[in-house]
Design an enzyme around this catalytic site. Sequence first.
Site, PDB file in Angstrom:
ATOM      1  N   ASP A 136       0.962  -1.106  -0.072  1.00  0.00           N
ATOM      2  CA  ASP A 136      -0.165  -0.227   0.038  1.00  0.00           C
ATOM      3  C   ASP A 136       1.074   1.323   0.095  1.00  0.00           C
ATOM      4  OD1 ASP A 136       1.098   0.295   2.739  1.00  0.00           O
ATOM      5  OD2 ASP A 136      -1.107   0.310   3.756  1.00  0.00           O
ATOM      6  N   CYS A 183       2.878  -3.774   3.937  1.00  0.00           N
ATOM      7  CA  CYS A 183       1.749  -2.605   4.433  1.00  0.00           C
ATOM      8  C   CYS A 183       2.545  -1.904   5.585  1.00  0.00           C
ATOM      9  CB  CYS A 183       0.516  -2.742   4.394  1.00  0.00           C
ATOM     10  SG  CYS A 183       0.132  -3.903   5.737  1.00  0.00           S
ATOM     11  N   THR A 188       2.121  -2.187   8.974  1.00  0.00           N
ATOM     12  CA  THR A 188       2.267  -3.391  10.016  1.00  0.00           C
ATOM     13  C   THR A 188       2.787  -4.632   8.987  1.00  0.00           C
ATOM     14  OG1 THR A 188      -0.088  -3.886   9.914  1.00  0.00           O
ATOM     15  CG2 THR A 188       0.934  -2.354  11.781  1.00  0.00           C
ATOM     16  N   HIS A 198       8.337 -24.882   6.962  1.00  0.00           N
ATOM     17  CA  HIS A 198       7.424 -25.580   7.694  1.00  0.00           C
ATOM     18  C   HIS A 198       6.045 -25.407   7.229  1.00  0.00           C
ATOM     19  CE1 HIS A 198      10.082 -26.105  11.783  1.00  0.00           C
ATOM     20  NE2 HIS A 198      10.311 -26.737  10.966  1.00  0.00           N
ATOM     21  N   HIS A 219       5.014 -31.728   8.159  1.00  0.00           N
ATOM     22  CA  HIS A 219       4.628 -30.226   7.926  1.00  0.00           C
ATOM     23  C   HIS A 219       3.551 -30.460   6.729  1.00  0.00           C
ATOM     24  CE1 HIS A 219       7.446 -28.879  10.715  1.00  0.00           C
ATOM     25  NE2 HIS A 219       8.661 -29.306  10.116  1.00  0.00           N
TER      26      HIS A 219
END
Length: 144
Positions: free
Chosen positions: A8, A65, A67, A98, A133
């Site tokens: 963003d 973005c 965060t 994983h 996994h």
Amino acid sequence: MKIAVGSDHAGVELKKTVIAWLEKNGYESEDMGPYTEESVDYPDYAQKVALSVAGGLSDQGILLCGTGIGVSIAANKIKGIRAALVFNPEFATLARQHNNANIICFSARFTDEDTIEKSLRNWFTADFEGGRHERRVNKIEPCC
Ligand code: RB5
């Protein structure tokens, strides 16, 4: 390998670092925007990148973005996407080994360039380990 890259407005500057790193290391990239720091809505760009990866037009994706939370939530709504929000190089390795993650997400406001570059190096050198996994990853499906 073709990599779809999006952000963003908060991630536009660091997206340039990401794309430069990809070019320097021999990966083809597609910048899916935005191209200026004018305010935009992160789901629009997260969905573009996620749909490109889910549809097989790109092999993997990178999203940024403020965060990293918004783009990871939005990308993970697309079937087949495993988007991992990564804060350090060790997370990048484990997200591939994983979780077989196919999109790496970064916080543009809380992650520095060096950490992003080291995380990308780890992301592209680590392989999915399969085995136990794989069983777990196969259980990650919309269930209700
Ligand atoms: C934009 O201000 C900010 O909300 C966005 O970059 C992101 O942090 C959302 O998760």
